[in-house]
Design a protein around this motif. Sequence first.
Motif, short mmCIF file in Angstrom:
data_model
loop_
_atom_site.label_atom_id
_atom_site.label_comp_id
_atom_site.label_asym_id
_atom_site.label_seq_id
_atom_site.Cartn_x
_atom_site.Cartn_y
_atom_site.Cartn_z
N LEU A 38 1.25 -11.69 4.85
CA LEU A 38 1.23 -10.36 4.24
C LEU A 38 2.48 -10.18 3.39
O LEU A 38 3.60 -10.48 3.83
N CYS A 39 2.31 -9.67 2.18
CA CYS A 39 3.44 -9.58 1.25
C CYS A 39 3.20 -8.46 0.24
O CYS A 39 2.08 -8.30 -0.27
N ALA A 40 4.24 -7.70 -0.04
CA ALA A 40 4.21 -6.72 -1.13
C ALA A 40 4.73 -7.40 -2.39
O ALA A 40 5.61 -8.26 -2.33
N PHE A 41 4.18 -7.03 -3.53
CA PHE A 41 4.55 -7.64 -4.80
C PHE A 41 5.06 -6.59 -5.77
O PHE A 41 4.46 -5.53 -5.92
N VAL A 42 6.18 -6.92 -6.41
CA VAL A 42 6.73 -6.09 -7.48
C VAL A 42 6.73 -6.96 -8.73
O VAL A 42 7.50 -7.92 -8.83
N ARG A 43 5.85 -6.64 -9.67
CA ARG A 43 5.77 -7.41 -10.91
C ARG A 43 6.54 -6.68 -12.00
O ARG A 43 6.22 -5.54 -12.34
N VAL A 71 11.70 2.16 -6.01
CA VAL A 71 10.88 0.97 -5.78
C VAL A 71 11.01 0.51 -4.34
O VAL A 71 10.02 0.18 -3.67
N VAL A 72 12.23 0.50 -3.81
CA VAL A 72 12.45 0.10 -2.42
C VAL A 72 11.69 1.02 -1.47
O VAL A 72 11.04 0.56 -0.52
N SER A 73 11.74 2.32 -1.72
CA SER A 73 11.04 3.28 -0.86
C SER A 73 9.54 3.03 -0.86
O SER A 73 8.89 3.08 0.20
N GLU A 74 8.98 2.73 -2.02
CA GLU A 74 7.54 2.47 -2.10
C GLU A 74 7.17 1.21 -1.32
O GLU A 74 6.15 1.18 -0.62
N ILE A 75 7.98 0.18 -1.43
CA ILE A 75 7.70 -1.05 -0.70
C ILE A 75 7.82 -0.84 0.80
O ILE A 75 6.97 -1.30 1.58
N LEU A 76 8.85 -0.15 1.25
CA LEU A 76 9.02 0.09 2.68
C LEU A 76 7.85 0.88 3.25
O LEU A 76 7.46 0.68 4.41
N PHE A 103 16.56 -4.80 -1.26
CA PHE A 103 15.49 -5.23 -0.35
C PHE A 103 16.06 -5.97 0.85
O PHE A 103 15.62 -5.77 1.98
N LEU A 104 17.03 -6.84 0.60
CA LEU A 104 17.67 -7.57 1.70
C LEU A 104 18.36 -6.60 2.66
O LEU A 104 18.25 -6.74 3.89
N ASP A 105 19.06 -5.64 2.10
CA ASP A 105 19.78 -4.67 2.93
C ASP A 105 18.81 -3.84 3.79
O ASP A 105 19.19 -3.35 4.86
N ALA A 106 17.57 -3.72 3.30
CA ALA A 106 16.56 -2.98 4.06
C ALA A 106 15.89 -3.85 5.12
O ALA A 106 15.00 -3.38 5.83
N GLY A 107 16.31 -5.10 5.22
CA GLY A 107 15.80 -5.98 6.26
C GLY A 107 14.57 -6.78 5.91
O GLY A 107 13.94 -7.38 6.79
#
Length: 230
Positions: A38-43, A71-76, A103-107
Amino acid sequence: MLAARPHVEPRRVATADSVVVKEIYLSLQGESSHQGLLCAFVRLTGCHLRCSYCDSEFAFRGGTRRKNAEVVSEILAMKTPMVEITGGEPLLQPGVYPLMQAFLDAGLTVLLETSGAIDVREVPDAVHAIVDMKTPSSGEVDRNDFKNFDSMDARDELKFVIGSREDYEWSRALIRDHQLAARPFGLLFSTVFTRLAPQQLAQWIIDDRLPVRFQLQQHKYVWEPDARGV
């Protein structure tokens, strides 16, 4: 031997806080050693290459500039532990470096899909860089930046997209001449979809006992080959 054209230098700007996004979606990872997860994608929008087998020409232009925090909030909110940043060529945008760090900082586990035309030395260490070397049939083989070989580590993977016997022999020679099998990063071989039969590439790898991971673009077999957002 073609003369190399000027390469694009990586631009990491600490104050950059936004990127131009073409699309964001949730799917399964279709390639690399993370395939099937499972993976989220940001193009991101934009690319300085024009590969003959490109399957994301729609990302060359357009998109919306968005703050990295948004963008980070949407992915989380997608509730997935993995995100891939792709393009286009995402390293053209200075804002992508702090976005990866955020993204890394968000784990999150962070994957980066990038061409071999921009050195990944400025990419945060914990990011898994998947570097796409340009084979002869791409029309962009002279854009490869071999400095990437010294910038990659055990998290990273070097990908070769093979569309012909010439592509295969070029890739095999590169692995031999640069002793890439002894490097810490992984080596991936896949076919140009519909241009070379997977069975043919698999047999070449077997015949040569080549130390690479054979892979298919899983998403093109699960969904329609030209489907978006998968």
